[in-house]
Design an enzyme around this catalytic site. Structure first.
Site, PDB file in Angstrom:
ATOM      1  N   GLU A 126      43.430  36.371  32.911  1.00 34.21           N
ATOM      2  CA  GLU A 126      43.705  35.279  33.855  1.00 34.21           C
ATOM      3  C   GLU A 126      43.862  33.917  33.157  1.00 34.21           C
ATOM      4  O   GLU A 126      43.245  32.925  33.546  1.00 34.21           O
ATOM      5  CB  GLU A 126      42.602  35.212  34.914  1.00 34.21           C
ATOM      6  N   GLU A 174      43.209  44.270  38.460  1.00 29.32           N
ATOM      7  CA  GLU A 174      42.128  43.808  39.333  1.00 29.32           C
ATOM      8  C   GLU A 174      42.651  43.812  40.761  1.00 29.32           C
ATOM      9  O   GLU A 174      43.612  43.105  41.066  1.00 29.32           O
ATOM     10  CB  GLU A 174      41.636  42.400  38.974  1.00 29.32           C
TER      11      GLU A 174
END
Length: 503
Positions: free
Chosen positions: A173, A292
């Site tokens: 991320e 995710e």
């Protein structure tokens, strides 16, 4: 009653179902590792300190690969802390979750646990506070047999054979301002390309995942993917997607349609990747690692669970321990349908996470382990979804949501396994009030019979499995299913997920 029709024909293939689609995620976060998979003093602990009751549940869940050790945690992680004699490993502050990491469970211990549950290791490298050199060191430690400083250090630490890790995440991320080492797309793309090239010089067989956007609501979404892939297209195999969903402001109708958002997210990322492919004149195709995804009540974490304070760094605190309802499980089942509908491009995915932290499996220290509602659709889908995913040509009534606009009341996908001649059909009824009468044309399957049909539903869509009532919610046999003259008929309760197995 709501009605829908769909057709199952092995010729309508989307693509093969990669076993990695049923992966999960373990991060050093909250009680996922400590008091989750690992609790040495527990009555069910094995000689290594791992809970055997949790191992059995993970096997039942059917998890194929597990992403580790993060997540946000990895962006401040020093991998060297997690190897060598345990009594010499340092305790470190984890800035991502404002906790203390003991490093009692590290790379060797986690790999031995993976062997017990039968899952592949998907390892993330720190490109937040570290870079190319540290990634190379870790790759040498894990994948080179012997004869170098780091490979011999692994041998000295008790592992003669290399770990042979295939799949690697290049950071986590990196578009997120919350991430240690957050960078622009331009800067991250250059670092990821440099690191990928170096890793391939050492081990050309590795499969590499470059960071996509943290979610589709990020202001840089789309442009981030374009810029990062412009730098890395020839160097990597996957671009990641992350998405979490939660019911907000009592809007159950929109929440039940979350998979429609996942569909659009995947299709947008694929379109961007294919744009870069065209610009580059490349023959290579970049696939999606949706590493995710889950239902996560993040608003509650921000308001209630978040830890703060310069002198407050607990070890394995209770964080992100959402108790999941029937409605949550129906959405999770629907998200699995979305992943299967894009099996041609989504060839790896990780349910985040596995134990205690927004997880299908919960544990109590010194006590039992139990299945959350979300356990059931994942376990059945991972068991039945084999072979090729099929385009089922669904015709269904629609309803209007405040968040996602007009969405079908029924969602569905099917898989066909030519090796065994079995077919699986996965169905969701999003209506809150009406049963759904679904007709499935199975004439192309030539005399299929129903082997099993299971439905997850409840009169109380907010019913949950808890420590006090661990078996409150479960699967029930769907007795309405029947095949006559080449057509399968089934009735779906309101707010339900169903799997039908044909042979």
């Amino acid at each position: 009653m709501v009605s829908a029709r769909l057709t199952i024909d092995p010729q309508f293939s989307i693509g093969p179902v990669n076993p990695r689609l049923f992966g999960s995620f373990i991060e050093h976060l909250g009680r996922c590792v400590y008091d989750g998979i690992y609790e040495p003093g527990h009555p069910n602990a094995d000689a290594s300190g791992f809970r055997t009751d949790v191992i059995e549940l993970v096997r039942e869940l059917g998890v194929s690969a597990i992403r580790y050790p993060g997540g946000n945690f990895v962006s401040g992680f020093r991998w060297e802390d997690s190897v060598g004699p345990r009594d010499q490993r340092p305790r470190r502050l984890d800035l991502a979750w404002h906790s203390t990491e003991s490093n009692e469970v590290g790379l060797h211990e986690f790999s031995s646990w993976l062997e017990k549950v039968g899952s592949e290791l998907m390892l993330a490298v720190n490109l937040g506070t570290r870079g190319t050199e540290e990634a190379l060191d870790l790759l040498e430690y894990t994948n080179i047999r012997s004869g170098t400083d780091l490979s011999e250090r692994r041998v000295a630490n008790g592992r003669d054979e290399p770990f042979r890790i295939k799949m690697w995440c290049l950071g986590n991320e990196m578009d997120g301002p919350w991430q240690l080492g957050h960078r622009s797309a331009e800067d991250y793309g250059k670092l990821a390309s440099q690191t990928a090239k170096a890793m391939r010089q050492l081990d050309p067989s590795v499969e590499l995942v470059v960071c996509g956007s943290s979610n589709a609501q990020m202001p840089t979404f789309g442009e981030w993917e374009r810029v990062v892939l412009t730098h890395t297209y020839d160097d990597v195999d996957y671009i990641s997607c992350h998405a979490y969903y939660e019911e907000k402001n009592g809007d159950l109708a929109s929440f039940l349609a979350s998979a429609s958002n996942m569909d659009r997210f995947i299709e947008s990322v694929v379109a961007t990747a294919d744009h870069v492919k065209a610009v580059n004149g490349s023959t290579k195709t970049i696939n999606v690692s949706f590493d995710e995804w889950n239902v996560w009540y993040n608003e509650r974490f921000e308001k209630v669970d978040k830890i703060a304070g310069i002198d407050n760094w607990p070890t394995a605190p209770r964080l992100l321990e959402d108790a999941y309802s029937v409605a949550d499980a129906v959405v999770v089942g629907n998200l699995l349908i979305s992943l299967l509908k894009h099996a041609d491009r989504v060839t790896s995915a990780s349910l985040a996470q596995l134990v205690n932290v927004i997880a299908p499996i919960m544990t109590e220290p010194g006590g039992p382990a139990w299945r959350q509602t979300t356990f059931f659709p994942f376990a059945l889908t991972s068991r039945f979804a084999k072979g090729n995913a099929l385009d089922v040509r669904l015709e269904a009534e629609a309803y209007t949501t405040d968040v996602y606009g007009e969405v079908p009341l029924i969602d569905a996908v099917a898989t066909f396994d030519a090796a065994t001649g079995t077919t699986a059909v996965f169905l969701v009824n999003r209506s809150q009030t009406e049963e759904a009468d679904v007709t499935v044309d199975v004439t192309a399957l030539k005399g299929s019979i129903v082997l099993d049909a299971q439905t997850l539903s409840d009169a109380d869509v907010y019913a949950k499995n808890t420590l006090d009532q661990p078996d409150r919610v479960g699967l029930t046999k769907n007795k309405t299913v029947a095949v006559r003259d080449g057509f399968l008929g089934i009735t779906l309760p309101p707010v339900s997920w169903t799997a039908v197995h044909l042979g």
